[in-house]
Motif scaffolding. Structure first.
Motif, PDB file in Angstrom:
ATOM      1  N   SER A 135      -9.187   9.251  26.421  1.00  0.00           N
ATOM      2  CA  SER A 135      -8.236  10.431  26.976  1.00  0.00           C
ATOM      3  C   SER A 135      -8.550  10.257  28.594  1.00  0.00           C
ATOM      4  N   GLY A 174      -6.229  12.776  30.384  1.00  0.00           N
ATOM      5  CA  GLY A 174      -5.656  13.741  30.735  1.00  0.00           C
ATOM      6  C   GLY A 174      -5.781  15.003  29.509  1.00  0.00           C
ATOM      7  N   ASN A 190      -1.986  11.398  27.028  1.00  0.00           N
ATOM      8  CA  ASN A 190      -2.641  11.168  27.905  1.00  0.00           C
ATOM      9  C   ASN A 190      -4.058  10.334  27.476  1.00  0.00           C
ATOM     10  N   SER A 248      -1.620   1.943  27.798  1.00  0.00           N
ATOM     11  CA  SER A 248      -1.383   3.305  28.086  1.00  0.00           C
ATOM     12  C   SER A 248      -0.195   3.898  27.268  1.00  0.00           C
ATOM     13  N   TYR A 269       2.570   7.404  27.464  1.00  0.00           N
ATOM     14  CA  TYR A 269       3.137   8.651  28.409  1.00  0.00           C
ATOM     15  C   TYR A 269       4.363   9.391  27.537  1.00  0.00           C
ATOM     16  N   ASP A 304       2.090  10.846  34.217  1.00  0.00           N
ATOM     17  CA  ASP A 304       1.314  10.572  32.844  1.00  0.00           C
ATOM     18  C   ASP A 304       0.784   9.001  33.287  1.00  0.00           C
ATOM     19  N   ARG A 360      -1.937   9.247  36.105  1.00  0.00           N
ATOM     20  CA  ARG A 360      -3.010   9.722  35.450  1.00  0.00           C
ATOM     21  C   ARG A 360      -3.790   8.360  34.942  1.00  0.00           C
ATOM     22  N   ALA A 361      -3.267   7.864  34.198  1.00  0.00           N
ATOM     23  CA  ALA A 361      -3.604   6.547  33.478  1.00  0.00           C
ATOM     24  C   ALA A 361      -4.359   5.715  34.586  1.00  0.00           C
ATOM     25  N   TYR A 385      -7.313   7.140  36.040  1.00  0.00           N
ATOM     26  CA  TYR A 385      -8.667   6.989  35.276  1.00  0.00           C
ATOM     27  C   TYR A 385      -9.179   5.562  35.368  1.00  0.00           C
ATOM     28  N   GLN A 418      -2.872  12.413  42.191  1.00  0.00           N
ATOM     29  CA  GLN A 418      -4.299  12.663  41.439  1.00  0.00           C
ATOM     30  C   GLN A 418      -5.455  12.120  42.243  1.00  0.00           C
TER      31      GLN A 418
END
Length: 288
Positions: free
Chosen positions: A34, A36, A41, A93, A95, A109, A112-113, A116, A156
């Protein structure tokens, strides 16, 4: 054609067949990581076997295609195996898709990946200063927007200059007016926002770029999309590798990463070389 025939006999799709015959003993897989709060996510992490080099392996965050409406990260075992076998960590990933969301809600989305990966690459043996984002088709659009339009990584706590580079395969980057009726509602047709186009966000800060296209692509015109984007990037002094491949089409361009289809086009060799030779990103912002 041979794979399609085998798939029909086996009662499964070509991608399922390719994944079924992809080796399992050439990588370590961590599923459903994960990044998010939402169900979409998550990434599947394909890690090379063995000890990471000093600083860690390069990391590629891959975003799947499917016209922003279909597809999933679970379809890309063949890609994870291909890149892991070349000493690259792949984070495949997910989304959110239409009709759950429309532009631009799927872009956070993807950002965010990537965030990460920038923040947690070391947990997977990766180098946080050699993170790239890559996509195919609609996923290449998402990758382009994350790499070129700093709004999304900024949300982010990161910046596009933290990326070592990005890879777009058969991506749509300059597609107004939208001709595909199934895609029109994704981008609010006929009121498509001009800032939805990746070509509008090219700057001298754009990361080094690899653009791969099929000579014959009936879905995404390689000249008006990748060609236009390459020209704009080069005009800003951004390093660009632009490769055209014969013998493949829109789908088999990504399929050529798989072992059964390697010989169709050297796209794996070219992308792996691009990723491996990228220098570390010069700016390090945010948590590591």
């Amino acid at each position: 054609m041979a794979l399609a025939a085998l798939a029909l006999l086996a009662g499964c799709s070509p991608v399922k067949l390719i994944n079924a015959i992809t080796p399992d003993d050439t990588f370590a897989l961590t599923r459903d990581v994960s990044f998010g709060p939402l169900p979409a996510n998550q990434v599947d992490v394909y890690r090379p076997l063995g000890t990471p080099p000093p600083g860690g392996w390069p990391v590629v965050v891959f975003i799947h295609g499917g016209s922003w409406q279909t597809g999933g990260r679970d379809q890309y075992k063949f890609l994870g195996e291909a890149l892991a076998s070349r000493g690259i960590v792949l984070m495949a990933s997910s989304y959110r898709l239409y009709p759950e969301v429309r532009y631009p809600d799927f872009l956070p989305d993807s950002a965010r990946a990537v965030a990460y990966a920038l923040g947690h690459a070391g947990r997977h043996g990766g180098n946080p200063r050699k993170v790239l984002v890559m996509g195919h088709s609609a996923g290449a659009y998402n990758a382009a927007m994350v790499a070129l339009d700093d709004r999304w990584l900024a949300q982010q706590g990161h910046h596009i200059t933290e990326l070592a580079g990005w890879v777009g395969l058969a991506g749509p980057y300059d597609f107004i007016p939208i001709k595909d009726r199934s895609v029109q509602p994704v981008f609010h047709h006929p009121d498509v926002p001009p800032d939805s186009q990746p070509v509008a966000h090219v700057s001298a800060q754009s990361p080094p770029t690899f653009l791969g296209v099929a000579d014959f692509d009936a879905q995404v015109n390689p000249d008006t999309n990748s060609g236009h984007l390459a020209t704009r990037l080069e005009s800003q002094g951004v390093p660009v590798v632009f490769k055209r491949y014969g013998g493949v089409d829109h789908l088999t361009l990504i399929g050529a990463f798989s072992r059964p289809l390697h010989r169709m086009a050297p796209v794996l060799d070219d992308v792996a070389a691009f990723v491996q030779t990228m220098p570390e990103a010069p700016i390090k912002n945010g948590p590591r």
